[in-house]
Write a protein that holds these residues in place. Sequence first.
Motif, short mmCIF file in Angstrom:
data_model
loop_
_atom_site.label_atom_id
_atom_site.label_comp_id
_atom_site.label_asym_id
_atom_site.label_seq_id
_atom_site.Cartn_x
_atom_site.Cartn_y
_atom_site.Cartn_z
N ARG A 125 32.21 33.53 48.80
CA ARG A 125 33.68 33.76 49.30
C ARG A 125 34.53 33.31 48.51
O ARG A 125 35.75 34.14 48.22
N ASP A 126 34.49 32.22 47.85
CA ASP A 126 35.43 31.82 46.89
C ASP A 126 35.60 32.81 45.72
O ASP A 126 36.70 33.04 45.37
N PHE A 127 34.39 32.96 45.24
CA PHE A 127 34.42 34.01 44.05
C PHE A 127 35.01 35.03 44.49
O PHE A 127 35.48 35.88 43.59
N GLU A 128 34.59 35.48 45.49
CA GLU A 128 35.23 37.04 46.01
C GLU A 128 36.86 37.00 45.85
O GLU A 128 37.46 37.94 45.68
N ALA A 129 37.45 35.77 46.53
CA ALA A 129 38.78 35.45 46.32
C ALA A 129 39.24 35.66 44.99
O ALA A 129 40.28 36.25 44.81
N VAL A 130 38.74 34.97 44.22
CA VAL A 130 39.29 35.02 42.69
C VAL A 130 38.96 36.37 42.35
O VAL A 130 39.83 36.91 41.60
N ALA A 131 38.07 37.21 42.50
CA ALA A 131 37.91 38.44 41.92
C ALA A 131 38.95 39.47 42.48
O ALA A 131 39.77 40.24 41.78
N ARG A 132 39.29 39.54 43.83
CA ARG A 132 40.45 40.00 44.47
C ARG A 132 41.92 39.64 43.95
O ARG A 132 42.74 40.58 43.83
N THR A 133 42.08 38.46 43.69
CA THR A 133 43.19 38.06 43.08
C THR A 133 43.55 38.55 41.71
O THR A 133 44.53 38.88 41.54
N PHE A 134 42.40 38.94 40.94
CA PHE A 134 42.68 39.17 39.55
C PHE A 134 42.24 40.77 39.53
O PHE A 134 42.39 41.39 38.15
N ALA A 135 41.75 41.35 40.58
CA ALA A 135 41.33 42.81 40.55
C ALA A 135 42.48 43.67 39.93
O ALA A 135 42.42 44.66 39.29
N PRO A 136 43.94 43.50 40.50
CA PRO A 136 44.78 44.09 39.88
C PRO A 136 45.17 44.50 38.25
O PRO A 136 45.82 45.26 38.07
N LEU A 137 44.49 43.36 37.63
CA LEU A 137 44.83 43.28 36.34
C LEU A 137 43.88 43.95 35.53
O LEU A 137 42.48 43.61 35.66
N SER A 138 44.20 44.92 34.65
CA SER A 138 43.04 45.72 33.89
C SER A 138 42.59 44.60 32.83
O SER A 138 41.42 45.10 31.97
N ASP A 139 43.36 43.80 32.11
CA ASP A 139 42.93 42.77 31.19
C ASP A 139 42.21 41.70 31.57
O ASP A 139 41.85 40.89 30.53
N VAL A 140 41.96 41.70 32.84
CA VAL A 140 41.03 40.40 33.17
C VAL A 140 39.83 41.05 34.06
O VAL A 140 40.17 41.67 35.03
N MET A 141 38.67 40.62 33.79
CA MET A 141 37.52 40.98 34.54
C MET A 141 36.76 39.83 35.05
O MET A 141 36.61 38.91 34.66
N ILE A 142 36.36 39.97 36.41
CA ILE A 142 35.74 39.13 37.23
C ILE A 142 34.17 39.85 37.53
O ILE A 142 34.32 40.94 38.05
N ALA A 143 33.01 39.07 37.15
CA ALA A 143 31.92 39.51 37.34
C ALA A 143 30.69 38.78 37.97
O ALA A 143 31.11 37.52 37.60
N ARG A 144 29.89 39.38 38.44
CA ARG A 144 28.57 38.51 38.78
C ARG A 144 27.41 38.90 38.24
O ARG A 144 27.36 40.15 37.95
N LEU A 145 26.56 38.05 37.87
CA LEU A 145 25.23 38.40 37.11
C LEU A 145 24.17 37.86 37.94
O LEU A 145 24.13 36.29 37.85
N ASP A 146 23.06 38.46 38.23
CA ASP A 146 22.03 38.00 39.03
C ASP A 146 21.16 37.24 37.92
O ASP A 146 20.52 38.13 37.27
N ALA A 147 20.90 35.97 37.88
CA ALA A 147 19.95 35.32 36.93
C ALA A 147 18.75 35.73 36.97
O ALA A 147 17.85 35.42 36.07
N ASP A 148 18.11 36.07 38.28
CA ASP A 148 16.87 36.35 38.33
C ASP A 148 16.47 37.67 37.98
O ASP A 148 15.36 38.09 37.17
N ALA A 149 17.47 38.61 37.93
CA ALA A 149 17.38 39.97 37.29
C ALA A 149 17.48 40.28 36.10
O ALA A 149 17.04 41.18 35.33
#
Length: 137
Positions: free
Chosen positions: A17-41
Amino acid sequence: FVMFHSRSCQACSNQMRDFEAVARTFAPLSDVMIARLDADAFPSSASPYTKHGIPAFVFFGQADRFFGLKPLPVTYADFRVAAAMAKFLNRKCGKKQKLVKVKGMLAIPEGLEEELEEQGQGIDAPGWVFEPAAGEH
């Protein structure tokens, strides 16, 4: 800014949820990308950044366009709450995004930010106290 996580990791689930808040915060900016990567996959992609466990948060800066140099990844080692992560990203990216609140995220206890600033520590300083956001008890 990448969160390396695992679906079977309870600490990772607690951070979503905290990471989602960060992603939503920076989503409007095209020069900042927020991502998740599944370490198992994707273990080979995640392993250089998850040596100390998961969840792991890593900032990958933009390459210098003139010299073509890529900056080294920076492992995020401050407090794992949206407010501290957003502050870190604002500093690293030269932005002034205001944190988007998400239901269930951890909140800054009333008066703690001001108290830390007075002590010269700032919000990402040791001694952080976590508490649920108002109405989430």
